[in-house]
Design an enzyme around this catalytic site. Sequence first.
Site, PDB file in Angstrom:
ATOM      1  N   LYS A 140       1.305  -1.096  -2.450  1.00 32.24           N
ATOM      2  CA  LYS A 140      -0.034  -1.699  -2.370  1.00 32.24           C
ATOM      3  C   LYS A 140      -0.734  -1.645  -3.722  1.00 32.24           C
ATOM      4  O   LYS A 140      -1.278  -2.634  -4.197  1.00 32.24           O
ATOM      5  CB  LYS A 140      -0.891  -0.975  -1.315  1.00 32.24           C
ATOM      6  CG  LYS A 140      -0.306  -1.027   0.083  1.00 32.24           C
ATOM      7  CD  LYS A 140      -1.206  -0.361   1.098  1.00 32.24           C
ATOM      8  CE  LYS A 140      -1.425   1.130   0.888  1.00 32.24           C
ATOM      9  NZ  LYS A 140      -0.199   1.952   0.997  1.00 32.24           N
TER      10      LYS A 140
ATOM     11  N   ARG B  19       0.789  13.140  -7.746  1.00 35.58           N
ATOM     12  CA  ARG B  19      -0.309  13.320  -6.799  1.00 35.58           C
ATOM     13  C   ARG B  19      -0.033  14.495  -5.875  1.00 35.58           C
ATOM     14  O   ARG B  19       1.122  14.742  -5.513  1.00 35.58           O
ATOM     15  CB  ARG B  19      -0.479  12.046  -5.964  1.00 35.58           C
ATOM     16  CG  ARG B  19      -1.456  11.081  -6.551  1.00 35.58           C
ATOM     17  CD  ARG B  19      -1.440   9.724  -5.900  1.00 35.58           C
ATOM     18  NE  ARG B  19      -1.461   9.715  -4.442  1.00 35.58           N
ATOM     19  CZ  ARG B  19      -1.518   8.589  -3.726  1.00 35.58           C
ATOM     20  NH1 ARG B  19      -1.560   7.418  -4.335  1.00 35.58           N
ATOM     21  NH2 ARG B  19      -1.527   8.635  -2.406  1.00 35.58           N
TER      22      ARG B  19
ATOM     23  N   ARG C 120       2.287  11.178   6.127  1.00 35.22           N
ATOM     24  CA  ARG C 120       1.556   9.930   5.838  1.00 35.22           C
ATOM     25  C   ARG C 120       2.285   8.721   6.422  1.00 35.22           C
ATOM     26  O   ARG C 120       1.645   7.801   6.921  1.00 35.22           O
ATOM     27  CB  ARG C 120       1.385   9.770   4.320  1.00 35.22           C
ATOM     28  CG  ARG C 120       0.315  10.696   3.756  1.00 35.22           C
ATOM     29  CD  ARG C 120       0.529  10.987   2.282  1.00 35.22           C
ATOM     30  NE  ARG C 120       0.465   9.815   1.457  1.00 35.22           N
ATOM     31  CZ  ARG C 120       1.077   9.706   0.267  1.00 35.22           C
ATOM     32  NH1 ARG C 120       1.797  10.699  -0.201  1.00 35.22           N
ATOM     33  NH2 ARG C 120       0.945   8.612  -0.431  1.00 35.22           N
TER      34      ARG C 120
ATOM     35  N   ARG D 132       6.965   8.951  -8.021  1.00 34.24           N
ATOM     36  CA  ARG D 132       5.781   8.282  -8.588  1.00 34.24           C
ATOM     37  C   ARG D 132       5.053   9.193  -9.579  1.00 34.24           C
ATOM     38  O   ARG D 132       4.934  10.392  -9.382  1.00 34.24           O
ATOM     39  CB  ARG D 132       4.811   7.901  -7.473  1.00 34.24           C
ATOM     40  CG  ARG D 132       3.494   7.374  -8.022  1.00 34.24           C
ATOM     41  CD  ARG D 132       2.657   6.677  -7.007  1.00 34.24           C
ATOM     42  NE  ARG D 132       2.410   7.461  -5.821  1.00 34.24           N
ATOM     43  CZ  ARG D 132       1.887   6.965  -4.712  1.00 34.24           C
ATOM     44  NH1 ARG D 132       1.567   5.691  -4.638  1.00 34.24           N
ATOM     45  NH2 ARG D 132       1.693   7.741  -3.676  1.00 34.24           N
TER      46      ARG D 132
ATOM     47  N   ARG E 157      -7.588   0.851   7.731  1.00 34.47           N
ATOM     48  CA  ARG E 157      -6.404   1.642   8.062  1.00 34.47           C
ATOM     49  C   ARG E 157      -6.357   2.033   9.532  1.00 34.47           C
ATOM     50  O   ARG E 157      -5.391   2.635   9.975  1.00 34.47           O
ATOM     51  CB  ARG E 157      -6.456   2.926   7.234  1.00 34.47           C
ATOM     52  CG  ARG E 157      -5.229   3.193   6.423  1.00 34.47           C
ATOM     53  CD  ARG E 157      -5.606   4.352   5.534  1.00 34.47           C
ATOM     54  NE  ARG E 157      -4.506   4.906   4.858  1.00 34.47           N
ATOM     55  CZ  ARG E 157      -4.296   4.759   3.551  1.00 34.47           C
ATOM     56  NH1 ARG E 157      -5.058   4.002   2.816  1.00 34.47           N
ATOM     57  NH2 ARG E 157      -3.299   5.379   2.981  1.00 34.47           N
TER      58      ARG E 157
HETATM   59  P1  AP5 Z   1       2.466   2.230  -5.047  1.00 35.41           P
HETATM   60  O1  AP5 Z   1       2.143   0.829  -5.454  1.00 35.41           O
HETATM   61  O2  AP5 Z   1       1.756   3.334  -5.727  1.00 35.41           O
HETATM   62  O3  AP5 Z   1       2.386   2.367  -3.443  1.00 35.41           O
HETATM   63  P2  AP5 Z   1       1.154   2.382  -2.460  1.00 35.41           P
HETATM   64  O4  AP5 Z   1       1.518   1.512  -1.311  1.00 35.41           O
HETATM   65  O5  AP5 Z   1      -0.099   2.078  -3.195  1.00 35.41           O
HETATM   66  O6  AP5 Z   1       1.247   3.886  -1.997  1.00 35.41           O
HETATM   67  P3  AP5 Z   1       0.139   5.004  -1.815  1.00 35.41           P
HETATM   68  O7  AP5 Z   1       0.899   6.278  -1.662  1.00 35.41           O
HETATM   69  O8  AP5 Z   1      -0.893   4.958  -2.896  1.00 35.41           O
HETATM   70  O9  AP5 Z   1      -0.470   4.598  -0.482  1.00 35.41           O
HETATM   71  P4  AP5 Z   1      -1.218   5.501   0.469  1.00 35.41           P
HETATM   72  O10 AP5 Z   1      -1.687   4.503   1.442  1.00 35.41           O
HETATM   73  O11 AP5 Z   1      -0.474   6.641   1.019  1.00 35.41           O
HETATM   74  O12 AP5 Z   1      -2.305   6.212  -0.470  1.00 35.41           O
HETATM   75  P5  AP5 Z   1      -3.835   5.952  -0.746  1.00 35.41           P
HETATM   76  O13 AP5 Z   1      -4.091   6.295  -2.137  1.00 35.41           O
HETATM   77  O14 AP5 Z   1      -4.266   4.625  -0.228  1.00 35.41           O
HETATM   78  O15 AP5 Z   1       4.052   2.416  -5.223  1.00 35.41           O
HETATM   79  C1  AP5 Z   1       4.650   3.666  -4.912  1.00 35.41           C
HETATM   80  C2  AP5 Z   1       5.739   3.956  -5.946  1.00 35.41           C
HETATM   81  O16 AP5 Z   1       6.808   2.999  -5.777  1.00 35.41           O
HETATM   82  C3  AP5 Z   1       5.258   3.806  -7.393  1.00 35.41           C
HETATM   83  O17 AP5 Z   1       5.895   4.771  -8.178  1.00 35.41           O
HETATM   84  C4  AP5 Z   1       5.712   2.373  -7.788  1.00 35.41           C
HETATM   85  O18 AP5 Z   1       5.961   2.257  -9.176  1.00 35.41           O
HETATM   86  C5  AP5 Z   1       6.997   2.216  -6.966  1.00 35.41           C
HETATM   87  N1  AP5 Z   1       7.210   0.835  -6.517  1.00 35.41           N
HETATM   88  C6  AP5 Z   1       6.280  -0.067  -6.079  1.00 35.41           C
HETATM   89  N2  AP5 Z   1       6.874  -1.228  -5.740  1.00 35.41           N
HETATM   90  C7  AP5 Z   1       8.209  -1.053  -5.936  1.00 35.41           C
HETATM   91  C8  AP5 Z   1       9.345  -1.895  -5.755  1.00 35.41           C
HETATM   92  N3  AP5 Z   1       9.230  -3.149  -5.285  1.00 35.41           N
HETATM   93  N4  AP5 Z   1      10.566  -1.399  -6.051  1.00 35.41           N
HETATM   94  C9  AP5 Z   1      10.703  -0.127  -6.524  1.00 35.41           C
HETATM   95  N5  AP5 Z   1       9.658   0.726  -6.738  1.00 35.41           N
HETATM   96  C10 AP5 Z   1       8.425   0.265  -6.428  1.00 35.41           C
HETATM   97  O19 AP5 Z   1      -4.498   7.026   0.216  1.00 35.41           O
HETATM   98  C11 AP5 Z   1      -4.366   8.402  -0.020  1.00 35.41           C
HETATM   99  C12 AP5 Z   1      -5.070   9.190   1.061  1.00 35.41           C
HETATM  100  O20 AP5 Z   1      -6.478   8.891   1.049  1.00 35.41           O
HETATM  101  C13 AP5 Z   1      -4.634   8.886   2.508  1.00 35.41           C
HETATM  102  O21 AP5 Z   1      -3.468   9.602   2.866  1.00 35.41           O
HETATM  103  C14 AP5 Z   1      -5.868   9.312   3.277  1.00 35.41           C
HETATM  104  O22 AP5 Z   1      -5.946  10.708   3.391  1.00 35.41           O
HETATM  105  C15 AP5 Z   1      -7.000   8.847   2.398  1.00 35.41           C
HETATM  106  N6  AP5 Z   1      -7.438   7.473   2.690  1.00 35.41           N
HETATM  107  C16 AP5 Z   1      -7.371   6.402   1.848  1.00 35.41           C
HETATM  108  N7  AP5 Z   1      -7.838   5.299   2.455  1.00 35.41           N
HETATM  109  C17 AP5 Z   1      -8.205   5.679   3.698  1.00 35.41           C
HETATM  110  C18 AP5 Z   1      -8.743   4.964   4.812  1.00 35.41           C
HETATM  111  N8  AP5 Z   1      -8.982   3.652   4.766  1.00 35.41           N
HETATM  112  N9  AP5 Z   1      -9.003   5.668   5.949  1.00 35.41           N
HETATM  113  C19 AP5 Z   1      -8.774   6.989   6.016  1.00 35.41           C
HETATM  114  N10 AP5 Z   1      -8.259   7.725   4.997  1.00 35.41           N
HETATM  115  C20 AP5 Z   1      -7.971   7.068   3.845  1.00 35.41           C
END
Ligand code: AP5
Length: 212
Positions: A16, A158, A169, A125, A91
């Site tokens: 994402k 992270r 997660r 990552r 979410r």
């Molecule tokens: P990356 O692009 O970083 O993946 P991502 O989908 O953004 O993953 P996140 O871990 O950031 O998502 P998340 O939803 O768990 O975390 P968030 O910060 O939103 O890619 C991942 C890795 O893969 C990278 O190293 C990248 O280079 C690599 N990659 C990407 N594409 C690739 C490809 N095609 N091929 C190979 N490699 C690839 O949330 C964190 C926490 O915040 C949550 O757990 C929760 O506690 C809280 N939170 C956030 N939003 C909410 C909400 N709306 N409601 C409640 N709690 C929330």
Amino acid sequence: MIDMKLVLIGAPGAGKGTQGSALVERYNIVRISTGDILREAVAKETELGKQVKDIIAVGGLVSDEIIIAIVKERIKQDDCANGFILDGFPRTQVQAQKFEKMVEIDKAIYIEVPDELLLDRLTARQTCLRCGSTYNRIHKPSKKKGFCDVCHNKLVQRSDDTIESGVKRIQTFHDQSETLVTFYQEKGLLVKVDGTESISEITNAIIKGLEQ
Ligand code: AP5
């Protein structure tokens, strides 16, 4: 295209943040990551940060009330005038229903990746806590090992990019967020892409889906 309002759905590690950043350049819109906003609050040790720190570390979800209030304020800001891409929101069903009453979105993009690929991506990552850029030791290394290409800050892992938290997660995604795929599909707003392809191929597939 102007005034484009998008949301990104996908399991942790689906890409994402990676794809959201690519779309920012393409459409001149702002990327809003609720995860980044929360991590910044944790790093600055604000009241919000203290409240959410442990929840994030173990891979739980922050309450709908807190998240909705954050997004409501954020999308009012001037830099959202051309539109935005929400990364990680909504979410839950509650978030999606409340958000629907706040703003009409153009498309919801779902990046589909099987579970078995997600943990490898998460644990390799590397993240820049200053500018939010993300890298991957295997798939997308930074030019200078361990340092951000954009702002040259030291890259870190992270606190929730551990196997234990990652597993939780991914399960939380299946339990609470996957249902949003149907929610947006039924409204005719869903663009679904195969997230197992290369980063640039996925970007192209998203753009094709948005512009057809
Ligand atoms: P990356 O692009 O970083 O993946 P991502 O989908 O953004 O993953 P996140 O871990 O950031 O998502 P998340 O939803 O768990 O975390 P968030 O910060 O939103 O890619 C991942 C890795 O893969 C990278 O190293 C990248 O280079 C690599 N990659 C990407 N594409 C690739 C490809 N095609 N091929 C190979 N490699 C690839 O949330 C964190 C926490 O915040 C949550 O757990 C929760 O506690 C809280 N939170 C956030 N939003 C909410 C909400 N709306 N409601 C409640 N709690 C929330």
